[in-house]
Design a protein around this motif. Structure first.
Motif, short mmCIF file in Angstrom:
data_model
loop_
_atom_site.label_atom_id
_atom_site.label_comp_id
_atom_site.label_asym_id
_atom_site.label_seq_id
_atom_site.Cartn_x
_atom_site.Cartn_y
_atom_site.Cartn_z
N GLY A 213 -81.49 -15.94 68.66
CA GLY A 213 -81.21 -16.33 67.29
C GLY A 213 -80.89 -15.16 66.37
O GLY A 213 -80.98 -15.28 65.15
N LEU A 214 -80.51 -14.02 66.93
CA LEU A 214 -80.13 -12.88 66.10
C LEU A 214 -78.90 -13.21 65.26
O LEU A 214 -78.02 -13.95 65.69
CB LEU A 214 -79.85 -11.65 66.96
CG LEU A 214 -81.01 -11.05 67.75
CD1 LEU A 214 -80.57 -9.78 68.45
CD2 LEU A 214 -82.20 -10.77 66.85
N ARG A 215 -78.83 -12.61 64.05
CA ARG A 215 -77.71 -12.85 63.15
C ARG A 215 -77.17 -11.53 62.59
O ARG A 215 -77.93 -10.58 62.40
CB ARG A 215 -78.14 -13.75 61.99
CG ARG A 215 -78.63 -15.11 62.42
CD ARG A 215 -79.04 -15.99 61.25
NE ARG A 215 -80.21 -15.45 60.56
CZ ARG A 215 -80.19 -14.91 59.34
NH1 ARG A 215 -79.05 -14.82 58.67
NH2 ARG A 215 -81.29 -14.46 58.80
N LYS A 216 -75.90 -11.47 62.31
CA LYS A 216 -75.27 -10.27 61.78
C LYS A 216 -75.85 -9.86 60.43
O LYS A 216 -75.92 -8.68 60.09
CB LYS A 216 -73.76 -10.47 61.65
CG LYS A 216 -73.01 -10.50 62.97
CD LYS A 216 -71.51 -10.56 62.74
CE LYS A 216 -70.75 -10.49 64.07
NZ LYS A 216 -69.29 -10.49 63.87
N TRP B 50 -74.28 -16.98 61.02
CA TRP B 50 -75.00 -17.70 59.98
C TRP B 50 -75.62 -16.75 58.97
O TRP B 50 -76.08 -15.66 59.32
CB TRP B 50 -76.13 -18.53 60.59
CG TRP B 50 -75.68 -19.76 61.31
CD1 TRP B 50 -74.44 -20.00 61.83
CD2 TRP B 50 -76.46 -20.92 61.61
NE1 TRP B 50 -74.40 -21.22 62.44
CE2 TRP B 50 -75.63 -21.82 62.31
CE3 TRP B 50 -77.78 -21.28 61.36
CZ2 TRP B 50 -76.09 -23.06 62.76
CZ3 TRP B 50 -78.23 -22.51 61.81
CH2 TRP B 50 -77.40 -23.39 62.50
N GLY B 51 -75.67 -17.18 57.70
CA GLY B 51 -76.40 -16.45 56.68
C GLY B 51 -77.80 -17.02 56.56
O GLY B 51 -78.16 -18.01 57.23
N SER B 52 -78.62 -16.44 55.69
CA SER B 52 -79.99 -16.92 55.51
C SER B 52 -80.01 -18.35 54.99
O SER B 52 -80.85 -19.17 55.38
CB SER B 52 -80.75 -16.00 54.54
OG SER B 52 -80.89 -14.71 55.09
N PHE B 53 -79.05 -18.67 54.10
CA PHE B 53 -78.99 -20.02 53.53
C PHE B 53 -78.72 -21.05 54.61
O PHE B 53 -79.34 -22.12 54.65
CB PHE B 53 -77.90 -20.07 52.45
CG PHE B 53 -77.90 -21.35 51.64
CD1 PHE B 53 -78.99 -21.67 50.86
CD2 PHE B 53 -76.82 -22.21 51.68
CE1 PHE B 53 -79.01 -22.85 50.12
CE2 PHE B 53 -76.82 -23.39 50.96
CZ PHE B 53 -77.92 -23.71 50.16
N ASP B 54 -77.79 -20.72 55.52
CA ASP B 54 -77.49 -21.63 56.63
C ASP B 54 -78.73 -21.86 57.49
O ASP B 54 -79.02 -23.00 57.90
CB ASP B 54 -76.38 -21.04 57.52
CG ASP B 54 -75.12 -20.73 56.74
OD1 ASP B 54 -74.64 -21.62 56.04
OD2 ASP B 54 -74.63 -19.59 56.85
#
Length: 220
Positions: A58-61, A91-95
């Motif tokens: 689940g890592l995100r940029k 994905w961003g934090s909001f997503d």
């Protein structure tokens, strides 16, 4: 809640035990990832899944500059038999929070204290603010960390600001270079050098240090 068959993997030396031998980690000397994660994971994969595994992460940029360079599918050089897949990389934090609330997924309770992400509790890349928050959520862990930091500071002549101002996170201590051998030869099978260590005291000290990194050794 998901009825998962979890496999727990632990390093031979826990984080604080490794601190005693190697000193606290820093952004320049992040030995903790190797000893606490990569080494035990490699041992598990080699034992249970010799052909390799695929891991969905689940890592995100948006989480860090380093993770911003990740690709959707790639490998970790330090865990060669692991293929990584990142389905929510963009994905961003909001997503993430929208999906979590929509699906009513359970969350880690420390998010309620203001953490924007959850990782290793003593990571040297964490801010002083987050380390202070960790004192509220896990005071016993931070107390043990400060004991190790105080011991290292006292032994190396650092004042209180080295701990209180978070200077330990910037530690860039030069490794003491000790000649360990005078004979070496190239191994024809694996193209690796084999070193012959003549001094028993040096060999004993080196073998104890290598245990922290999960390196098995034999005296010959």
């Amino acid at each position: 809640i998901w009825h998962l068959n979890l496999i727990k993997v632990k390093p031979k030396f826990d984080f604080l035990m490794a601190c005693e031998k190697l000193g606290p980690p820093s952004i320049f000397m992040k030995w903790c990832c190797i000893t606490q994660k990569f080494t035990p994971l490699n041992e598990l994969i080699n034992k249970r899944y010799p052909l390799g595994i695929t891991v969905v992460s689940g890592l995100r940029k948006a989480e860090s500059p380093t993770r911003a360079a990740l690709r959707n599918v790639q490998r970790n050089k330090l865990i060669p038999k692991q293929l990584l897949v990142f389905p929510i990389l963009e994905w961003g934090s909001f997503d993430t929070w929208l999906y979590t609330l929509w699906k009513k997924l359970p969350i880690n309770e420390v998010y309620r204290y203001g953490f924007d992400r959850v990782g290793c509790w003593a990571c040297p890349e964490r801010s002083l603010r987050k380390l202070k928050w960790t004192e509220m959520t896990h005071p016993s862990l931070m107390e043990r960390l400060y004991e190790e930091l105080n011991s290292y500071a006292k032994h190396n002549g650092f004042d209180e600001s080295w701990i209180n101002m978070g200077k330990w996170r910037l530690r860039a201590t030069k490794f003491t270079k000790t000649p360990i051998c005078f004979i070496s030869r190239l191994c024809s099978q694996n193209d690796e050098y084999i070193y012959s260590i003549q001094n028993p005291k040096v060999m004993s000290k080196l073998s104890e240090l290598l245990k922290v990194f999960g390196v098995k050794h034999k005296f010959s």
